[in-house]
Structures are given as C-alpha cells and as structure tokens.
Scaffold this motif. Structure first.
Motif, PDB file in Angstrom:
ATOM      1  N   ALA A 130     -39.247  27.212  67.259  1.00  8.00           N
ATOM      2  CA  ALA A 130     -38.392  28.027  66.631  1.00  8.00           C
ATOM      3  C   ALA A 130     -36.922  27.751  67.040  1.00  8.00           C
ATOM      4  O   ALA A 130     -36.009  27.840  66.014  1.00  8.00           O
ATOM      5  N   GLU A 174     -36.728  35.268  57.299  1.00 12.16           N
ATOM      6  CA  GLU A 174     -37.421  35.212  58.808  1.00 12.16           C
ATOM      7  C   GLU A 174     -37.615  33.683  58.898  1.00 12.16           C
ATOM      8  O   GLU A 174     -39.074  33.409  59.068  1.00 12.16           O
ATOM      9  N   GLN A 179     -40.174  32.730  53.953  1.00 10.77           N
ATOM     10  CA  GLN A 179     -41.117  33.237  55.170  1.00 10.77           C
ATOM     11  C   GLN A 179     -42.093  32.430  55.481  1.00 10.77           C
ATOM     12  O   GLN A 179     -42.552  31.726  56.574  1.00 10.77           O
ATOM     13  N   SER A 180     -42.909  32.302  54.358  1.00 13.04           N
ATOM     14  CA  SER A 180     -44.005  31.569  54.650  1.00 13.04           C
ATOM     15  C   SER A 180     -44.240  30.096  54.350  1.00 13.04           C
ATOM     16  O   SER A 180     -45.242  29.281  54.418  1.00 13.04           O
ATOM     17  N   THR A 228     -38.169  31.792  61.701  1.00  8.31           N
ATOM     18  CA  THR A 228     -38.718  31.471  62.838  1.00  8.31           C
ATOM     19  C   THR A 228     -40.130  32.229  62.838  1.00  8.31           C
ATOM     20  O   THR A 228     -41.029  32.158  63.962  1.00  8.31           O
ATOM     21  N   THR A 229     -40.402  33.150  61.878  1.00 12.33           N
ATOM     22  CA  THR A 229     -41.626  33.979  62.201  1.00 12.33           C
ATOM     23  C   THR A 229     -42.943  33.054  62.358  1.00 12.33           C
ATOM     24  O   THR A 229     -43.077  32.080  61.536  1.00 12.33           O
ATOM     25  N   GLY A 230     -44.013  33.492  63.171  1.00 14.46           N
ATOM     26  CA  GLY A 230     -45.080  32.582  63.412  1.00 14.46           C
ATOM     27  C   GLY A 230     -44.936  31.452  64.386  1.00 14.46           C
ATOM     28  O   GLY A 230     -45.776  30.720  64.225  1.00 14.46           O
ATOM     29  N   THR A 278     -33.946  38.436  59.482  1.00 13.60           N
ATOM     30  CA  THR A 278     -34.541  38.095  60.750  1.00 13.60           C
ATOM     31  C   THR A 278     -34.897  39.208  61.702  1.00 13.60           C
ATOM     32  O   THR A 278     -33.956  40.180  61.792  1.00 13.60           O
ATOM     33  N   HIS A 279     -35.940  39.156  62.335  1.00 17.80           N
ATOM     34  CA  HIS A 279     -36.220  40.008  63.501  1.00 17.80           C
ATOM     35  C   HIS A 279     -36.167  39.411  65.108  1.00 17.80           C
ATOM     36  O   HIS A 279     -36.030  40.293  65.901  1.00 17.80           O
ATOM     37  N   ASP A 280     -35.626  38.098  65.017  1.00 18.75           N
ATOM     38  CA  ASP A 280     -35.549  37.410  66.012  1.00 18.75           C
ATOM     39  C   ASP A 280     -34.266  37.242  66.638  1.00 18.75           C
ATOM     40  O   ASP A 280     -33.341  36.536  65.888  1.00 18.75           O
ATOM     41  N   SER A 324     -38.632  47.108  60.264  1.00 15.98           N
ATOM     42  CA  SER A 324     -39.487  46.765  59.111  1.00 15.98           C
ATOM     43  C   SER A 324     -39.307  47.914  58.167  1.00 15.98           C
ATOM     44  O   SER A 324     -39.247  48.934  58.371  1.00 15.98           O
ATOM     45  N   LYS A 348     -42.271  24.191  58.043  1.00 13.78           N
ATOM     46  CA  LYS A 348     -41.014  24.826  58.058  1.00 13.78           C
ATOM     47  C   LYS A 348     -39.949  23.835  57.837  1.00 13.78           C
ATOM     48  O   LYS A 348     -39.143  24.192  56.887  1.00 13.78           O
TER      49      LYS A 348
END
Length: 249
Positions: free
Chosen positions: A178, A168, A89-90, A170-172, A200-202, A42, A149
């Motif tokens: 995902a 991102e 992302q949102s 797949t966030t949430g 992504t963090h995924d 982050s 999404k």
C-alpha cells in the motif's frame, strides 16, 4: 481553504436511489494541480460523488462542471471525459487481454492509435510505475495484487490525463505494498501536474496523497480543509473517523 483554479466543481448535487438520498445538495471543488482526498464511512456517497463527475450517474438536482463546462451524463463525446484517468478499486483489468493491451485500451479503442505505438506507450507507462517491460505480455492472472494495482495505475496515466480519479487505491493490499502504491500515485500526480481526486478509508493513504481533505456525511460535506488541519479539527466526528475510533470513545 485552498485557492487556485477550480478544475472540477460539484454544485448542489443531489442523488437519490429509491427512497434513499445518497447525495444531498453536495457542493465541492477540486483545484487544478492539487490532490483532494474524500473520506467518510461506508455508504456515505463517496463513490457516487466520483461517478457523477465521470458522467456515469446523472444527478437528480444540481450538476458537475469540469473546466466550467457541465458534465453530460451518459454522453461519451463529452470533452471533459477525454482528460480523465481512473484507477478502479478492483483494478478492473480485462482477463482476455494482455497487460499492455489493458494499459493501452483507451489508446487503441478511443484514440485509434496503431498497435505498435500503443504498445510502446503502454510499456513506457508500465516503467513509470516500476514494472519491467516483460510484464507487458503477461495475462492479468499472472500478476500479484500489487502488480495488478500498478498495471491499473499505468492504464490510468497512459493518456497523460489532466484529471486522475482513485477509488480506494490501497484496498486489499498489505501495508508495505500500500505504501508503494501511495508513493507511486504521488509521483505520477506530480509528474503529470494533474488534479487528483481520491476516495479512501485508508488514513495512511490520505496523509500521503492529500493536499486537501473533505469528509462526507449524510450526503453533504461535513468538513473540508488542508491536510495540515485534519488533526486540529474541532469536529469530534471528523477526529473520531481519522483516528479510527467510535465517537463515543
């Protein structure tokens, strides 16, 4: 290292916010028809990297090129922007519009397409992400997180863009949803033959989406290579990030 035609190039891009340097001479290429995934902790500059390519943020030094032409920050007439689709992302759907109006927003506003034609294109895009046509007239608030999404992905692909950005994606989402989104992204990127750039963090998402991976640290590219080389990477910081553990473990 991947070879081919460079579609997007970040050339020695530096961006500061106050006293904080977010990007520090970052250089990176995304190749035509390939999927680049950018990883990193982050606050390392992943989102800023995408925003400089979108022309939303002007670099303090360096520049970004699309098809060899410099991106003109803040210029909505920049021809490079017309070939871009973006999955936020949102989701970023407008509550006051129906799902199809959200999906067709660029067709209606920028391309000045007639509503009937735009609606047909929107429904086609919704079907491409496995949403039924009756979703078109719903309000975004009536959709589940996974459906939102997918609708956002439909909006990203409706203009049949040559470049797709995923922030991102797949966030949430739960792991099953995902996985569905990741598979849809891969399918649409391949169908369009698009250049894709994902942050992504995924790591599951990275492994499914990427042809190539780049890791940002301290505003620079710390490591870059093919997906098949990420686990064999000799850099302990990269290995630790990919494996989800502290570098001191």
């Amino acid at each position: 290292m991947m070879s081919g035609t460079v579609k997007i190039a970040w050339k020695n891009v530096t961006k500061r916010f106050g006293n904080r340097t977010v990007l520090d001479g970052l250089s990176l290429e995304a190749y035509e028809g390939k999927s680049l995934v950018i990883i990193g902790g982050s606050g390392t500059g992943k989102s800023v990297t995408i925003k400089t390519a979108l022309g939303l943020i002007a670099p303090d030094k360096g520049h970004v090129e699309i098809d060899g032409q410099k991106v003109r920050p803040g210029d909505p007439s920049d021809p490079g922007l017309d070939q871009i689709g973006m999955l936020f992302q949102s989701g970023a759907l407008f509550d006051s519009l129906t799902v199809w109006e959200n999906v067709a927003f660029k067709l209606l506003k920028a391309h000045k397409m007639k509503r009937a034609e735009a609606r047909a294109r929107a429904i086609e895009a919704l079907e491409q992400v496995d949403l039924e046509p009756d979703v078109a007239n719903r309000a975004p608030r009536e959709l589940s997180g996974g459906m939102l999404k997918r609708a956002s992905l439909a909006r990203a692909i409706v203009t049949r863009p040559a470049i797709l950005f995923f922030d991102e994606p797949t966030t949430g989402l739960d792991p099953v949803t995902a996985d569905v989104i990741n598979r849809l992204i891969v399918r649409q990127v391949k169908s369009l033959g698009a250049t894709a750039v994902t942050i992504t963090h995924d790591m599951a998402s990275m492994r499914m989406i990427a042809d190539e991976v780049a890791m940002i640290e301290d505003g620079k590219i710390r490591w870059r290579g093919g997906l098949d080389g990420i686990d064999a990477c000799a850099d302990p910081a990269v290995c630790a990030f990919v494996q989800g553990r502290s570098i001191n473990d």
